[in-house]
Write an enzyme that holds these catalytic residues in place. Sequence first.
Site, PDB file in Angstrom:
ATOM      1  N   HIS A 152      25.349  51.176  15.266  1.00  0.00           N
ATOM      2  CA  HIS A 152      24.186  50.311  15.448  1.00  0.00           C
ATOM      3  C   HIS A 152      23.867  49.574  14.142  1.00  0.00           C
ATOM      4  O   HIS A 152      22.817  49.785  13.529  1.00  0.00           O
ATOM      5  CB  HIS A 152      22.960  51.092  15.932  1.00  0.00           C
ATOM      6  CG  HIS A 152      21.968  50.236  16.653  1.00  0.00           C
ATOM      7  ND1 HIS A 152      21.149  50.699  17.653  1.00  0.00           N
ATOM      8  CD2 HIS A 152      21.650  48.916  16.518  1.00  0.00           C
ATOM      9  CE1 HIS A 152      20.379  49.727  18.103  1.00  0.00           C
ATOM     10  NE2 HIS A 152      20.673  48.629  17.422  1.00  0.00           N
ATOM     11  N   GLU A 199      21.772  57.689  20.771  1.00  0.00           N
ATOM     12  CA  GLU A 199      22.030  57.373  19.360  1.00  0.00           C
ATOM     13  C   GLU A 199      21.302  58.359  18.465  1.00  0.00           C
ATOM     14  O   GLU A 199      20.158  58.718  18.759  1.00  0.00           O
ATOM     15  CB  GLU A 199      21.584  55.937  19.046  1.00  0.00           C
ATOM     16  CG  GLU A 199      22.370  54.879  19.786  1.00  0.00           C
ATOM     17  CD  GLU A 199      21.967  53.457  19.404  1.00  0.00           C
ATOM     18  OE1 GLU A 199      21.140  53.292  18.478  1.00  0.00           O
ATOM     19  OE2 GLU A 199      22.466  52.511  20.041  1.00  0.00           O
ATOM     20  N   ARG A 222      22.275  46.611  23.873  1.00  0.00           N
ATOM     21  CA  ARG A 222      21.816  47.979  24.078  1.00  0.00           C
ATOM     22  C   ARG A 222      22.845  48.718  24.929  1.00  0.00           C
ATOM     23  O   ARG A 222      23.414  48.141  25.867  1.00  0.00           O
ATOM     24  CB  ARG A 222      20.445  48.025  24.757  1.00  0.00           C
ATOM     25  CG  ARG A 222      19.281  47.573  23.879  1.00  0.00           C
ATOM     26  CD  ARG A 222      19.050  48.523  22.708  1.00  0.00           C
ATOM     27  NE  ARG A 222      17.916  48.145  21.874  1.00  0.00           N
ATOM     28  CZ  ARG A 222      17.983  47.336  20.823  1.00  0.00           C
ATOM     29  NH1 ARG A 222      19.143  46.770  20.499  1.00  0.00           N
ATOM     30  NH2 ARG A 222      16.904  47.064  20.105  1.00  0.00           N
TER      31      ARG A 222
END
Length: 319
Positions: free
Chosen positions: A286, A267, A238
């Site tokens: 991601h 994000e 993360r």
Amino acid sequence: MTRLRCAILDDYLNLSLKVADWSKVEDRVEVTVFNQPFASQDSAASALKDFEIICAMRERTPFPRSMFERLPNLKLLITSGMRNNSIDMAAAKDKQVVVCGTQWPRDPTAPLAMGMILELTRNIGRENARMHAGEYLQKHVGIEIEGKTLGIVGLGKLGAKVAGLAKAFGMNVIAWSPNLTAERCKEVGVTYATKEELFSTADIITIHVVLSDRSRGLVGAADLARMKPTSFIVNTARGPIIDEMALLETLKARKIAGAAVDVFSVEPLPVDHPFRKLDNLVLTPHLGYVTQETFIAHYNQMVEGIDGWFKGEPVRKLA
């Protein structure tokens, strides 16, 4: 029978209706797919205020207490995965919203972490781009990872999987985390190190701890300063676990050889983010969970979750 409204969030790849059989619940729900991220909580609340069911993809759209306050019709929230730190579970309980999850068929993040290590050391993507651009001679000299030391921050299920892959490549593996013990390291077959030892000796460092209040900013400027100038750091966990400004300054000053990052504090990563301007930073949007097998599992279990909730038997209930 009046059908309830169901929102599928953050389906950037437009897969949700293709990989799962929603006909199993279409007599009871009317499905709306949101393919783009919401610009703000205001826009999310405005778009979702009439929905009784929401299917969330990871932490893409947060659900703090203020969000629950603005969704008066919400009755069922299903998140991919069995843990989502962006959902205020206490608020969900107060608002009598049932929260359920989905299970992973396996965790695909470990192979991605190794792929990012290979990109940093062998420049596969960079050379591929140059070949497609018409270049015919290589520009980058690779680095062999066999015999190098991999430092793993976090030796849970995922960290242990990465350790096994790294050893298959012939790497030496050391590990540290706030709660890690020498006994756990022995179980996995790696060497225990202190935090200082790991950051000062590892050739490559990879992050595999869960984001929490305790792990937020776990890797800071002092830790990055201990790294060797030839070393790399990888984050597929993360974004907030690493101090992003400290990492930015470290890379800009070229105090380490490079980094690879798949996760960010915000994000999707803003188009004007300074990370995008660094040539010693590998960026991916991601991708850790983005596999066909993952989406098939999550979306089909969401259908199962909706069906179970209608029958009064919620499955994989979290709150």
